[in-house]
Design a protein around this motif. Structure first.
Motif, PDB file in Angstrom:
ATOM      1  N   ASP A  57      30.498  10.963  28.282  1.00 33.60           N
ATOM      2  CA  ASP A  57      29.912  10.590  29.566  1.00 33.60           C
ATOM      3  C   ASP A  57      29.370  11.856  30.221  1.00 33.60           C
ATOM      4  O   ASP A  57      29.759  12.968  29.872  1.00 33.60           O
ATOM      5  CB  ASP A  57      30.987   9.961  30.469  1.00 33.60           C
ATOM      6  N   LEU A 146      25.367   7.102  32.863  1.00 31.37           N
ATOM      7  CA  LEU A 146      25.353   6.583  31.504  1.00 31.37           C
ATOM      8  C   LEU A 146      25.055   5.090  31.491  1.00 31.37           C
ATOM      9  O   LEU A 146      24.274   4.602  30.671  1.00 31.37           O
ATOM     10  CB  LEU A 146      26.691   6.877  30.812  1.00 31.37           C
ATOM     11  N   GLN A 147      25.651   4.355  32.433  1.00 30.90           N
ATOM     12  CA  GLN A 147      25.398   2.923  32.541  1.00 30.90           C
ATOM     13  C   GLN A 147      23.961   2.661  32.977  1.00 30.90           C
ATOM     14  O   GLN A 147      23.311   1.733  32.477  1.00 30.90           O
ATOM     15  CB  GLN A 147      26.368   2.289  33.537  1.00 30.90           C
ATOM     16  N   SER A 150      21.848   3.135  29.926  1.00 35.50           N
ATOM     17  CA  SER A 150      22.122   2.074  28.953  1.00 35.50           C
ATOM     18  C   SER A 150      21.503   0.742  29.376  1.00 35.50           C
ATOM     19  O   SER A 150      21.043  -0.047  28.540  1.00 35.50           O
ATOM     20  CB  SER A 150      23.634   1.920  28.783  1.00 35.50           C
ATOM     21  N   ASN A 151      21.480   0.494  30.676  1.00 36.64           N
ATOM     22  CA  ASN A 151      20.910  -0.759  31.187  1.00 36.64           C
ATOM     23  C   ASN A 151      19.442  -0.928  30.821  1.00 36.64           C
ATOM     24  O   ASN A 151      18.921  -2.049  30.789  1.00 36.64           O
ATOM     25  CB  ASN A 151      21.046  -0.824  32.708  1.00 36.64           C
ATOM     26  N   GLY A 153      18.192   0.432  27.935  1.00 40.63           N
ATOM     27  CA  GLY A 153      18.069   0.649  26.497  1.00 40.63           C
ATOM     28  C   GLY A 153      18.050   2.098  26.064  1.00 40.63           C
ATOM     29  O   GLY A 153      17.728   2.410  24.911  1.00 40.63           O
ATOM     30  N   GLU A 155      20.114   5.086  25.017  1.00 39.81           N
ATOM     31  CA  GLU A 155      21.473   5.339  24.533  1.00 39.81           C
ATOM     32  C   GLU A 155      21.585   6.750  23.959  1.00 39.81           C
ATOM     33  O   GLU A 155      20.612   7.315  23.448  1.00 39.81           O
ATOM     34  CB  GLU A 155      21.848   4.327  23.439  1.00 39.81           C
ATOM     35  N   ALA A 156      22.803   7.281  24.013  1.00 44.97           N
ATOM     36  CA  ALA A 156      23.073   8.609  23.442  1.00 44.97           C
ATOM     37  C   ALA A 156      23.273   8.478  21.939  1.00 44.97           C
ATOM     38  O   ALA A 156      24.384   8.594  21.423  1.00 44.97           O
ATOM     39  CB  ALA A 156      24.303   9.224  24.109  1.00 44.97           C
ATOM     40  N   ASP A 157      22.160   8.232  21.243  1.00 40.64           N
ATOM     41  CA  ASP A 157      22.209   7.951  19.810  1.00 40.64           C
ATOM     42  C   ASP A 157      21.397   8.944  18.991  1.00 40.64           C
ATOM     43  O   ASP A 157      21.130   8.723  17.809  1.00 40.64           O
ATOM     44  CB  ASP A 157      21.705   6.522  19.550  1.00 40.64           C
ATOM     45  N   TYR A 161      13.378   9.663  23.641  1.00 44.06           N
ATOM     46  CA  TYR A 161      12.999   8.764  24.725  1.00 44.06           C
ATOM     47  C   TYR A 161      11.985   9.461  25.624  1.00 44.06           C
ATOM     48  O   TYR A 161      11.998  10.692  25.752  1.00 44.06           O
ATOM     49  CB  TYR A 161      14.230   8.358  25.549  1.00 44.06           C
ATOM     50  N   SER A 225      24.024  12.344  20.576  1.00 45.00           N
ATOM     51  CA  SER A 225      25.347  11.745  20.673  1.00 45.00           C
ATOM     52  C   SER A 225      26.378  12.814  20.996  1.00 45.00           C
ATOM     53  O   SER A 225      26.108  14.008  20.895  1.00 45.00           O
ATOM     54  CB  SER A 225      25.701  11.034  19.361  1.00 45.00           C
TER      55      SER A 225
END
Length: 226
Positions: A57, A146-147, A150-151, A153, A155-157, A161, A225
């Motif tokens: 986070d 973070l939320q 994420s809301n 789309g 993401e920490a992947d 972006y 990530s």
């Protein structure tokens, strides 16, 4: 004798008021959150705190008094150093939400002490030490970055972006445009590192930023990530 005492009292009062006016002399706060994956995925690397690997986070970097012209006060009161005893009830919360990633591994005290001494003492006319740290913790909860990402789309992947989409997601959640700071990973790719939000001098409410820092990110950045 009476008149000399009266003059001395007046001089002391003026001196006190002048110190007080200096300590109140700031216009807003930068509230700065950092992504641990970007801090660690760089050439300097990182060390997890002695309490263990932090959650995946955003962590607090600091709550920094600032002027509208972009400059800022610092180290305002060497006579009011950090005291761990004043935030004893917040320690576990700070370890979760304001973790140190500097090497060698630490328990966070050095990090929090630095932030209070350099930045917090410049806001002590409105925030005593406990209030300073408690306010930062409350602001992190309000931002819920973070939320927010994420809301939409994001993401920490490890994906790439657009900078505009990251800013839009944060603004949609908080109501205000953020400043995004990037750093580079060990391969030289730009990545999402820190998010700046502006806060009023009560340290309670987000606000429009009077000025942003000068660094720039490219149009697309990675979100690694952790």
């Amino acid at each position: 004798m009476k008149s000399k005492v009266s003059i001395l009292i007046q001089l002391l009062l003026l001196q006190y008021l002048s110190v007080l006016s200096v300590s109140e002399d700031f216009d807003f706060f930068y509230f700065v959150l950092q992504w641990p994956g970007s801090y660690c995925d760089s050439q300097q690397s990182c060390c997890y705190p002695t309490s263990g690997k932090p959650e995946a986070d955003f962590g607090i970097h600091g709550l920094w008094p600032n002027y509208n012209d972009g400059s800022y006060p610092s180290n305002c009161d060497p006579n009011n150093p950090f005291k761990q005893s004043e935030i004893s009830d917040l320690i576990s919360n700070l370890q979760r939400n304001w973790p140190t990633l500097a090497c060698p591994s630490g328990n966070g005290i050095q990090f929090w002490s630095h932030e209070w001494d350099k930045h917090g003492t410049c806001s002590e006319s409105v925030l005593h030490q406990h209030d300073y740290f408690a306010s930062a913790l409350n602001l992190k909860q309000q931002a819920n970055l973070l939320q927010a990402l994420s809301n939409t789309g994001i993401e920490a992947d490890g994906g790439s972006y657009s900078l505009s989409s990251i800013k839009a997601a944060v603004k949609q959640s908080t109501g205000f445009a953020p400043f995004i700071e990037c750093n580079q990973d060990s391969s030289g790719n730009s990545q999402l590192y820190q998010v700046y939000l502006c806060v009023d001098i009560s340290a309670s409410n987000f606000m429009d930023c009077p000025i942003f820092p000068s660094s720039k990110c490219p149009s697309h950045i990675q979100f690694p990530s952790f």
